[in-house]
Design an enzyme around this catalytic site. Structure first.
Site, PDB file in Angstrom:
ATOM      1  N   ARG A  43       0.846  -1.180  -0.065  1.00 12.76           N
ATOM      2  CA  ARG A  43       0.086  -0.008   0.076  1.00 12.76           C
ATOM      3  C   ARG A  43       0.772   1.174   0.059  1.00 12.76           C
ATOM      4  NH1 ARG A  43      -5.335  -1.131   3.472  1.00 12.76           N
ATOM      5  NH2 ARG A  43      -6.170  -3.142   2.671  1.00 12.76           N
ATOM      6  N   ASP A 152     -15.255   9.830   8.065  1.00 13.12           N
ATOM      7  CA  ASP A 152     -14.161   8.622   8.238  1.00 13.12           C
ATOM      8  C   ASP A 152     -12.958   9.143   8.263  1.00 13.12           C
ATOM      9  OD1 ASP A 152     -14.364   5.713   6.495  1.00 13.12           O
ATOM     10  OD2 ASP A 152     -12.456   6.547   6.568  1.00 13.12           O
TER      11      ASP A 152
END
Length: 283
Positions: A43, A152
């Site tokens: 990632r 979020d």
């Protein structure tokens, strides 16, 4: 241009991995055990390419510099958080909300505004599902009004959520009559895209929020919190602390909806189970 950067050392040293995993846990409560080292490398490679950095060690040094902490912390957290969601995910929760919670709420509160929080909203499918079912309830109950807060930690997914644009395949779970009412087809039919209608989008306030913050920055208490399939990424002490803060944020009689793989068993939180993975603040 970005793709031309070659990573000379595409593995994290144990020292750098431990430093990053501690930082991620401190910043957002997510445990990053050794078995996730390969996932973290994969990632973060996008960030290295974007910044033109060749070595993970160089990236870690940059991240912990004053400039890196100011500019790279949020993009790095965006890369490591998991974002999985669907429209009408765990649909029995929405049935319980509309058939049990809302009728009782209207009897007790009349014309007050109903406030609900999608905590960990990812790319927006959950709060837009909320907006659809609450709008349907409002149509059947004149005078009922609602506001949705959707948060979020990832700015990347929040940007997508705010746009409210989805592929037609992603909206498959939406019942046909709701698709016709709340989804707009693209003028370019070949694009395969739909957009949430403006009147639903304006019922939702999106903002970034880190569950590890002591103060969520909310003035008003809430009637319902949906926090589903989020706490599974936290250890037990972090789960307990977060749920105690959720409890403080709820009005007496308010509800918390958890994911079907989550439980409050063994946690010191004053919430009562009223339905599978649905809990109530009794007073």
């Amino acid at each position: 241009m970005e793709e031309s950067v070659h990573l000379d050392h595409a593995t994290l040293s144990a020292k750098d991995f431990n430093r990053l995993s501690r930082f991620i846990y401190e910043q957002c409560g997510i445990k990053m055990p050794e078995v996730k080292k390969t996932m973290l490398e994969a990632r973060l490679q996008k960030r290295l390419r974007s910044l033109g950095i060749h070595h993970f060690s160089e990236y870690v040094e940059y991240l912990f510099s004053p400039d890196g902490l100011a500019n790279e912390m949020v993009p790095m957290i965006d890369m490591v958080t998991t974002n999985k969601t669907d429209f009408f995910r765990e649909p029995d929760h929405f049935d319980y909300l509309t058939q049990r919670v809302l009728p009782d709420w209207v009897r007790r509160h009349g014309s007050m505004r109903f406030n609900i929080w999608s905590a960990g909203c990812s790319t927006g499918e959950e709060p837009y599902t909320m907006a659809m079912v609450l709008s349907e309830f409002a149509d059947a109950n004149p005078g009922f009004d609602f506001q949705i807060l959707a948060t979020d930690i990832s700015t990347r997914v929040l940007d997508k959520a705010k746009n409210g644009i989805y592929s037609e395949s992603l909206v498959d779970p939406v019942p046909q009559h709701l698709k016709k009412k709340y989804l707009l087809r693209s003028k370019d039919r070949s694009s395969g895209l739909v957009r949430i209608v403006p009147e639903l989008r304006e019922k939702i306030r999106f903002r970034r929020l880190n569950f590890m913050d002591d103060d969520f920055g909310m003035r008003d208490q809430l009637d319902v919190i949906f926090c589903r399939n989020v706490i599974i990424y936290f250890d037990r002490p972090t789960q307990e602390g977060l749920l105690q803060r959720f409890h403080r944020q709820l009005k007496p009689g308010g509800f918390i909806f958890m994911g079907h793989s989550e439980t409050l068993s063994g946690l010191d939180v004053a919430l009562t189970s009223v339905y599978p993975t649905v809990y109530r603040k009794m007073k």
